[in-house]
Motif scaffolding. Structure first.
Motif, short mmCIF file in Angstrom:
data_model
loop_
_atom_site.label_atom_id
_atom_site.label_comp_id
_atom_site.label_asym_id
_atom_site.label_seq_id
_atom_site.Cartn_x
_atom_site.Cartn_y
_atom_site.Cartn_z
N ARG A 102 0.84 -1.22 0.00
CA ARG A 102 0.00 0.00 0.00
C ARG A 102 0.86 1.25 0.00
O ARG A 102 0.56 2.23 -0.66
N ALA A 103 1.95 1.21 0.78
CA ALA A 103 2.85 2.35 0.83
C ALA A 103 3.50 2.59 -0.53
O ALA A 103 3.64 3.73 -0.97
N ILE A 104 3.89 1.51 -1.20
CA ILE A 104 4.50 1.64 -2.53
C ILE A 104 3.50 2.27 -3.50
O ILE A 104 3.83 3.20 -4.23
N LYS A 105 2.28 1.77 -3.47
CA LYS A 105 1.24 2.30 -4.36
C LYS A 105 0.95 3.78 -4.07
O LYS A 105 0.85 4.60 -4.98
N ALA A 106 0.85 4.13 -2.78
CA ALA A 106 0.58 5.51 -2.39
C ALA A 106 1.71 6.45 -2.81
O ALA A 106 1.46 7.56 -3.31
N LEU A 136 9.46 -0.76 -9.03
CA LEU A 136 9.68 -0.34 -10.42
C LEU A 136 8.36 -0.03 -11.12
O LEU A 136 8.26 0.96 -11.85
N GLU A 137 7.35 -0.85 -10.89
CA GLU A 137 6.04 -0.63 -11.52
C GLU A 137 5.48 0.75 -11.16
O GLU A 137 4.89 1.43 -11.99
N HIS A 138 5.70 1.17 -9.92
CA HIS A 138 5.18 2.47 -9.47
C HIS A 138 6.22 3.58 -9.62
O HIS A 138 6.03 4.68 -9.10
N VAL A 161 16.24 -7.52 -11.58
CA VAL A 161 14.79 -7.35 -11.55
C VAL A 161 14.51 -6.11 -12.39
O VAL A 161 14.95 -5.02 -12.05
N GLY A 162 13.83 -6.31 -13.52
CA GLY A 162 13.58 -5.17 -14.41
C GLY A 162 14.88 -4.53 -14.82
O GLY A 162 15.82 -5.21 -15.23
N ARG A 163 14.96 -3.21 -14.67
CA ARG A 163 16.17 -2.46 -15.06
C ARG A 163 17.26 -2.47 -13.99
O ARG A 163 18.34 -1.93 -14.19
N LEU A 164 16.97 -3.08 -12.83
CA LEU A 164 17.94 -3.10 -11.74
C LEU A 164 18.76 -4.38 -11.75
O LEU A 164 18.23 -5.47 -11.92
N ASN A 165 20.05 -4.22 -11.53
CA ASN A 165 20.95 -5.37 -11.47
C ASN A 165 21.53 -5.49 -10.07
O ASN A 165 21.81 -4.48 -9.41
N LEU A 166 21.74 -6.72 -9.66
CA LEU A 166 22.38 -7.00 -8.39
C LEU A 166 23.85 -6.58 -8.49
O LEU A 166 24.57 -7.05 -9.37
#
Length: 182
Positions: A102-106, A136-138, A161-166
């Motif tokens: 919820r925090a990510i979405k907000a 990343l989606e948000h 994950v997506g555009r992020l690399n470890l």
């Protein structure tokens, strides 16, 4: 528990009076900030599963402009507010008692982006891949931003994950792992 370096170096922080949270050790904090910092010239931090707020407060101490703290536990939220009051940094923080997703979405709806994101959920209860995908989606990860994941040392962390690399994974003792994405 204390602030390791920066403006509030050596200041003691209150810890959450429950067994549901486990504070990040000073050794782990120092190692994390050695990789992503060690000091910042501004930037915004997002401390999800914040507990006492130790990681976000460390980022503020090392030069981050502001931090949003999120935790679901009432005792954690009270502890964060106590630590914020002790350090007199109320004008630099926002504190929310809510679920991480919820925090990510907000935050996404508000158009916020963060340079430093700290994920320290209860071990083996959340998928780091799903959490980072949600960030990343948000569109919460600023260009060049880092996502720090503290996890059980036995957990498998994806290479990207997506555009992020470890960029780094380390283990501290037998059960603490830290993985950093950029």
């Amino acid at each position: 528990m204390r602030v390791v370096s920066g403006e509030f170096k050596g200041r003691q922080l209150k810890s959450v009076p429950t067994h549901q949270t486990r504070p990040t050790t000073d050794k782990v904090k120092e190692a994390v900030f050695h990789v992503i910092g060690p000091y910042f010239e501004g930037g915004r931090a997002f401390d999800l599963f914040a507990g006492s707020g130790g990681l976000g407060i460390e980022a503020l101490s090392r030069g981050a402009d502001s931090c949003v703290f999120v935790d679901q536990q009432p005792k954690a939220i009270r502890t964060i507010h106590e630590n914020v009051r002790l350090l007199n940094i109320k004008d630099r923080v926002e504190v929310f008692r809510t679920d991480a997703y919820r925090a990510i979405k907000a935050a996404g709806k508000r158009g916020l982006t963060f340079d430093y994101i700290f994920l320290d959920p209860p071990y083996k209860k959340f998928s780091y891949q799903e959490l980072v995908e949600a960030l990343l989606e948000h569109q919460l990860v600023a260009e060049g931003g880092v996502v720090v994941c503290e996890h059980d040392a036995s957990e498998e962390i994806p290479e990207s994950v997506g555009r992020l690399n470890l960029i780094k994974t380390d283990h501290y003792g037998t059960n603490i792992g830290v993985s950093i994405f950029q």
